[in-house]
Scaffold this active site. Structure first.
Site, PDB file in Angstrom:
ATOM      1  N   PRO A  11       0.793  -1.224   0.000  1.00  0.00           N
ATOM      2  CA  PRO A  11       0.000   0.000   0.000  1.00  0.00           C
ATOM      3  C   PRO A  11       0.829   1.279   0.000  1.00  0.00           C
ATOM      4  O   PRO A  11       1.870   1.365   0.642  1.00  0.00           O
ATOM      5  CB  PRO A  11      -0.839  -0.106   1.277  1.00  0.00           C
ATOM      6  CG  PRO A  11      -0.111  -1.050   2.152  1.00  0.00           C
ATOM      7  CD  PRO A  11       0.586  -2.013   1.222  1.00  0.00           C
ATOM      8  N   ASN A  12       0.306   2.221  -0.763  1.00  0.00           N
ATOM      9  CA  ASN A  12       0.823   3.589  -0.857  1.00  0.00           C
ATOM     10  C   ASN A  12       2.132   3.726  -1.614  1.00  0.00           C
ATOM     11  O   ASN A  12       2.596   4.844  -1.834  1.00  0.00           O
ATOM     12  CB  ASN A  12       0.942   4.232   0.534  1.00  0.00           C
ATOM     13  CG  ASN A  12      -0.387   4.316   1.222  1.00  0.00           C
ATOM     14  OD1 ASN A  12      -1.349   4.802   0.645  1.00  0.00           O
ATOM     15  ND2 ASN A  12      -0.465   3.799   2.433  1.00  0.00           N
ATOM     16  N   ARG A  19       4.863  11.220  -2.171  1.00  0.00           N
ATOM     17  CA  ARG A  19       4.626  10.945  -0.756  1.00  0.00           C
ATOM     18  C   ARG A  19       5.919  11.092   0.044  1.00  0.00           C
ATOM     19  O   ARG A  19       6.872  10.347  -0.164  1.00  0.00           O
ATOM     20  CB  ARG A  19       4.092   9.516  -0.613  1.00  0.00           C
ATOM     21  CG  ARG A  19       3.912   9.097   0.816  1.00  0.00           C
ATOM     22  CD  ARG A  19       3.478   7.630   0.906  1.00  0.00           C
ATOM     23  NE  ARG A  19       3.470   7.202   2.280  1.00  0.00           N
ATOM     24  CZ  ARG A  19       3.837   6.011   2.686  1.00  0.00           C
ATOM     25  NH1 ARG A  19       4.227   5.098   1.828  1.00  0.00           N
ATOM     26  NH2 ARG A  19       3.811   5.716   3.963  1.00  0.00           N
ATOM     27  N   TYR A  24      11.250   9.052   1.503  1.00  0.00           N
ATOM     28  CA  TYR A  24      11.266   8.034   0.449  1.00  0.00           C
ATOM     29  C   TYR A  24      12.009   8.462  -0.813  1.00  0.00           C
ATOM     30  O   TYR A  24      12.192   7.651  -1.719  1.00  0.00           O
ATOM     31  CB  TYR A  24       9.830   7.638   0.086  1.00  0.00           C
ATOM     32  CG  TYR A  24       9.087   7.052   1.252  1.00  0.00           C
ATOM     33  CD1 TYR A  24       9.404   5.789   1.736  1.00  0.00           C
ATOM     34  CD2 TYR A  24       8.073   7.757   1.886  1.00  0.00           C
ATOM     35  CE1 TYR A  24       8.731   5.249   2.822  1.00  0.00           C
ATOM     36  CE2 TYR A  24       7.391   7.225   2.964  1.00  0.00           C
ATOM     37  CZ  TYR A  24       7.723   5.972   3.429  1.00  0.00           C
ATOM     38  OH  TYR A  24       7.055   5.442   4.504  1.00  0.00           O
ATOM     39  N   ASN A  75       8.261  -5.436  -0.746  1.00  0.00           N
ATOM     40  CA  ASN A  75       8.064  -4.252   0.082  1.00  0.00           C
ATOM     41  C   ASN A  75       6.583  -4.222   0.428  1.00  0.00           C
ATOM     42  O   ASN A  75       5.760  -3.766  -0.361  1.00  0.00           O
ATOM     43  CB  ASN A  75       8.484  -2.974  -0.654  1.00  0.00           C
ATOM     44  CG  ASN A  75       8.395  -1.754   0.223  1.00  0.00           C
ATOM     45  OD1 ASN A  75       7.740  -1.760   1.261  1.00  0.00           O
ATOM     46  ND2 ASN A  75       9.047  -0.682  -0.199  1.00  0.00           N
ATOM     47  N   ALA A  78       3.051  -0.648   4.776  1.00  0.00           N
ATOM     48  CA  ALA A  78       2.485  -0.659   6.128  1.00  0.00           C
ATOM     49  C   ALA A  78       2.016  -2.042   6.561  1.00  0.00           C
ATOM     50  O   ALA A  78       1.991  -2.331   7.765  1.00  0.00           O
ATOM     51  CB  ALA A  78       1.334   0.339   6.210  1.00  0.00           C
ATOM     52  N   GLU A  99      12.472  -9.268   2.453  1.00  0.00           N
ATOM     53  CA  GLU A  99      11.712  -8.082   2.864  1.00  0.00           C
ATOM     54  C   GLU A  99      12.529  -6.843   2.504  1.00  0.00           C
ATOM     55  O   GLU A  99      13.718  -6.766   2.820  1.00  0.00           O
ATOM     56  CB  GLU A  99      11.465  -8.145   4.369  1.00  0.00           C
ATOM     57  CG  GLU A  99      10.685  -6.990   4.933  1.00  0.00           C
ATOM     58  CD  GLU A  99      10.472  -7.092   6.442  1.00  0.00           C
ATOM     59  OE1 GLU A  99      10.344  -6.026   7.077  1.00  0.00           O
ATOM     60  OE2 GLU A  99      10.449  -8.214   6.994  1.00  0.00           O
ATOM     61  N   HIS A 101      12.666  -2.458   2.313  1.00  0.00           N
ATOM     62  CA  HIS A 101      12.158  -1.144   2.709  1.00  0.00           C
ATOM     63  C   HIS A 101      13.084  -0.069   2.171  1.00  0.00           C
ATOM     64  O   HIS A 101      14.306  -0.211   2.233  1.00  0.00           O
ATOM     65  CB  HIS A 101      12.066  -1.007   4.233  1.00  0.00           C
ATOM     66  CG  HIS A 101      11.143  -1.990   4.848  1.00  0.00           C
ATOM     67  ND1 HIS A 101       9.778  -1.873   4.777  1.00  0.00           N
ATOM     68  CD2 HIS A 101      11.408  -3.143   5.519  1.00  0.00           C
ATOM     69  CE1 HIS A 101       9.231  -2.904   5.390  1.00  0.00           C
ATOM     70  NE2 HIS A 101      10.192  -3.690   5.840  1.00  0.00           N
ATOM     71  N   ARG A 108      12.719   5.075  12.532  1.00  0.00           N
ATOM     72  CA  ARG A 108      11.455   5.803  12.396  1.00  0.00           C
ATOM     73  C   ARG A 108      10.559   5.544  13.607  1.00  0.00           C
ATOM     74  O   ARG A 108      11.022   5.145  14.664  1.00  0.00           O
ATOM     75  CB  ARG A 108      10.788   5.401  11.079  1.00  0.00           C
ATOM     76  CG  ARG A 108      11.650   5.837   9.874  1.00  0.00           C
ATOM     77  CD  ARG A 108      11.004   5.597   8.563  1.00  0.00           C
ATOM     78  NE  ARG A 108       9.748   6.343   8.468  1.00  0.00           N
ATOM     79  CZ  ARG A 108       8.815   6.057   7.584  1.00  0.00           C
ATOM     80  NH1 ARG A 108       8.956   5.066   6.736  1.00  0.00           N
ATOM     81  NH2 ARG A 108       7.710   6.783   7.539  1.00  0.00           N
TER      82      ARG A 108
END
Length: 145
Positions: A11-12, A19, A24, A75, A78, A99, A101, A108
C-alpha cells in the site's frame, strides 16, 4: 533459462515521488521498476514488478510466486507491521522472500520497528533508498543459484 523474480509492492507505494520525499526520495514506483528491470537484465533475471493497495491481492501474488517464481523481493509497506496473513502466505510458499524497505524502519516511529513478516522471510534489506530493491535482487540471485 532465465529465472523470474517477483517484486511485490504494498500500500501507498504507488504514491512514491509525491509521498514524503524527505523519507522516500523523489523516485516514482515506475522509476524503481525500470531500475529493477535493468538490474534484472544484468543479473540474468526476469523481473515481474507489481503493486497493490489490497492485502488479499498481495497474498494471491505470493501464492502465484510460489508456483511461478524463483524468489520474491517484497516491500509490503504498512502491511509489514500488521499482517499475519502476509506472514502466513510467505510461510506457505517454498521460494525465498526478501523483505525490502526504502527507509530505515528502525530509525522511524516505534510501530515500524516490528515486522510481522520478518520471521517468515529469508532476509531484510532496509534504509538504502531505491537501491534496497537492487540489493534484494542481488541477494535473490545469489541464494537461488
Amino acid at each position: 533459462m532465465t529465472k523470474t523474480i517477483f517484486v511485490l509492492n504494498g500500500p501507498n507505494l504507488n504514491a512514491l515521488g509525491k509521498r514524503e520525499p524527505g523519507i522516500y526520495g523523489g523516485k516514482t514506483l515506475a522509476d524503481i521498476e525500470a531500475d529493477c528491470k535493468a538490474a534484472g537484465l544484468e543479473l540474468g533475471l526476469e523481473v515481474d514488478f507489481r503493486q497493490s493497495n489490497h492485502e488479499g491481492v498481495l497474498i494471491d501474488w505470493l501464492h502465484e510466486a510460489g508456483e511461478k517464481a524463483g524468489g520474491v523481493a517484497f516491500n509490503a509497506g504498512a502491511y509489514t507491521h500488521t499482517s499475519v496473513g502476509l506472514h502466513d502466505a510467505i510461510r506457505a510458499i517454498s521460494v525465498p522472500v526478501i523483505e525490502v524497505h526504502i527507509s530505515n524502519v528502525h530509525a522511524r516511529e516505534e510501530f515500524r520497528h516490528k515486522s510481522m513478516i520478518a520471521p517468515a522471510v529469508k532476509g531484510v534489506i532496509c534504509g538504502f533508498g531505491p537501491l534496497s530493491y537492487i540489493l534484494a535482487l542481488q541477494a535473490l540471485k545469489n541464494i537461488t543459484q
